[in-house]
Scaffold this active site. Structure first.
Site, PDB file in Angstrom:
ATOM      1  CE  LYS A 111       4.070   0.169  -7.097  1.00 48.06           C
ATOM      2  NZ  LYS A 111       5.210  -0.665  -6.689  1.00 48.06           N
ATOM      3  CG  ASP A 134       4.097   0.056  -3.026  1.00 45.92           C
ATOM      4  OD1 ASP A 134       3.905   1.164  -2.512  1.00 45.92           O
ATOM      5  OD2 ASP A 134       5.107  -0.210  -3.697  1.00 45.92           O
TER       6      ASP A 134
END
Length: 452
Positions: free
Chosen positions: A133, A173
């Site tokens: 991430k 995201d």
């Protein structure tokens, strides 16, 4: 005499204590680690080989953490400096895969929590992708396209050194949509002189996959439907409350309508909307995706059926199904108690860890079907992996084919979680099932590859 289970529980508790000392001021990461490790006692007791080569310790420590500065100029020529992050957590099953988040709340602890969750989520898809991430504390909202472009170019000028189609493949995201992915991909191509599947969520005219924008929301609804089917019920005629009004929430609402359910709420940081007739998807998309406005505008334009509630909690609205689709820890114990009193049957996480541990426990005690994000919202990363496959083959699949694959993957994830929970004497507990199933797949790969 101490049993193997008691010894395992003590060992995991000691590991969690050590992690708290090593990772101070990272509450989101520690929360995610606690939630996973506390469910692993039965599998480690049954298979002690998982504990012997320091496997759990290695699993909880990222393989690589990259922190860098991102200088950029606004339209007035003023220089700003943000922080950039990429946590490459585990690549035992394949290249790191996970989104980039641009939001002021981003810090290393948040990125580590998201990356840790991504390990197990990606494992559950069965598609051979590891967990990672990244992101920045940059806020794209309110910035011009030119400012966003300059920021993205500066961000990629450092990030490009650490990613690649066989190494690490980021996606979008919160705060990173099609516009941002385009600028990031353009800068990567400019620097490397390579067109490769290094980012997913690309535009459909230049390597993106159909159904990718819809995938997380669609997948969450499919998982909720599978949990209902397990109980002999379906979505037809159900009322749903959905939090958020971004990509995940919008396509959650869309899929609910397609399967016969009626979503009556949406929200953002200013408050929430209740629409008795059901959310008008075209109007919501116009306001949020085109105008980048607030949900109070929806209520103003919709008319008498809709009202805007400033602040407040979307979970106060009675419904059969609750789909938290905004951000972490948005649904707490008090909200859970309200939902239980109002007769909710299913709660399924569209966001990453949006439900606090106390709320999850309350749902489980009440016998409510609860779908954890690492299983329920895996549709987004699943279609990202399908986008990678299409890029490698230099082809494009039809929307029908991608949606068929997504449906198959989400049903498989549900079956895997359900059967794993039963195998470890926790029938109906999708949290335990998801954690153990994802862990087993990663742990077996790590054992096979040695101590690295």
């Amino acid at each position: 005499m101490t049993t193997r289970s008691e010894t395992t529980k003590s060992t995991l508790a000691q590991l969690l204590t050590e992690m708290e000392h090593r990772n101070p001021a990272q509450p989101e990461f520690l929360q995610a680690a606690h939630e996973v490790l506390e469910t692993l006692t039965p599998v480690i007791a049954a298979r002690p080989e998982y504990a012997e080569p320091g496997l759990i310790e290695r699993l909880c420590e990222p393989e690589r953490q990259v922190l860098f500065r991102v200088p950029w100029q606004d339209d007035r020529g003023r220089v700003h400096v943000n922080r950039g992050f990429r946590v490459e957590f585990n690549s035992a099953l394949g290249p790191y895969k996970g989104g980039l988040r641009f939001h002021p709340t981003v810090n290393l602890g948040v990125i580590k929590f998201l990356g840790f969750e991504q390990i197990f989520k990606n494992a559950l898809t069965g598609l051979g992708i590891g967990g990672g991430k990244g992101g920045s504390d940059f806020q794209p909202h309110g910035r011009s396209d030119a400012e966003v472009m300059r920021f993205c170019q500066s961000f990629m000028t450092e990030l490009y050194r650490h990613i690649g189609e066989h190494t690490d493949v980021p996606a979008g995201d919160i705060g990173v949509g099609g516009r941002e992915i385009g600028y990031l991909f353009g800068q990567y191509r400019r620097i490397t002189n390579r067109w490769e599947a290094v980012l997913t969520g690309k535009g459909q005219g230049w390597g993106g996959s159909l159904i990718r924008p819809e995938a997380t929301g669609y997948g969450n609804v499919l998982f909720a439907a599978a949990m209902l089917r397990e109980r002999g019920e379906d979505l037809e005629g159900r009322t749903a409350v959905v939090s958020g009004s971004g990509n995940v929430a919008i396509y959650t609402i869309e899929k609910l309508a397609a399967l016969g359910a009626n979503a009556v709420t949406c929200s953002d940081s200013s408050g929430y909307v209740v629409d008795e007739k059901g959310i008008d998807l075209d109007l919501l998309k116009q306001i949020k995706e085109v105008e980048r406005g607030r949900v109070d505008t929806y209520a103003e334009r919709r008319g008498a059926s809709a009202r805007f509630v400033p602040g407040g909690r979307v979970w106060d609205v009675p419904a059969d199904i609750a789909l938290p689709s905004a951000t972490q820890n948005e649904l707490d114990e008090s909200d859970a108690a309200t939902l239980v009193r109002n007769g909710v049957k299913v709660v399924s996480e569209g966001a990453n860890m949006p439900t606090t541990p106390e709320a999850v426990q309350l749902f489980q005690q009440a016998g409510i079907a609860f779908g954890p994000g690492k299983a329920a919202n895996a549709g987004g990363v699943a279609v990202s992996a399908l986008e990678m496959a299409q890029n490698h083959a230099r082809t494009s699949w039809s929307a029908a084919r991608v949606e068929e694959e997504l449906t198959h993957i989400m049903n498989d994830i549900h079956t895997t979680c359900h059967e794993t929970a039963e195998r470890y004497d926790a029938p109906g507990n999708y949290v335990t099932g998801a954690n153990i199933a994802g862990f087993e797949r990663v742990a077996d790969a790590m054992l096979a590859q040695g101590v690295i």
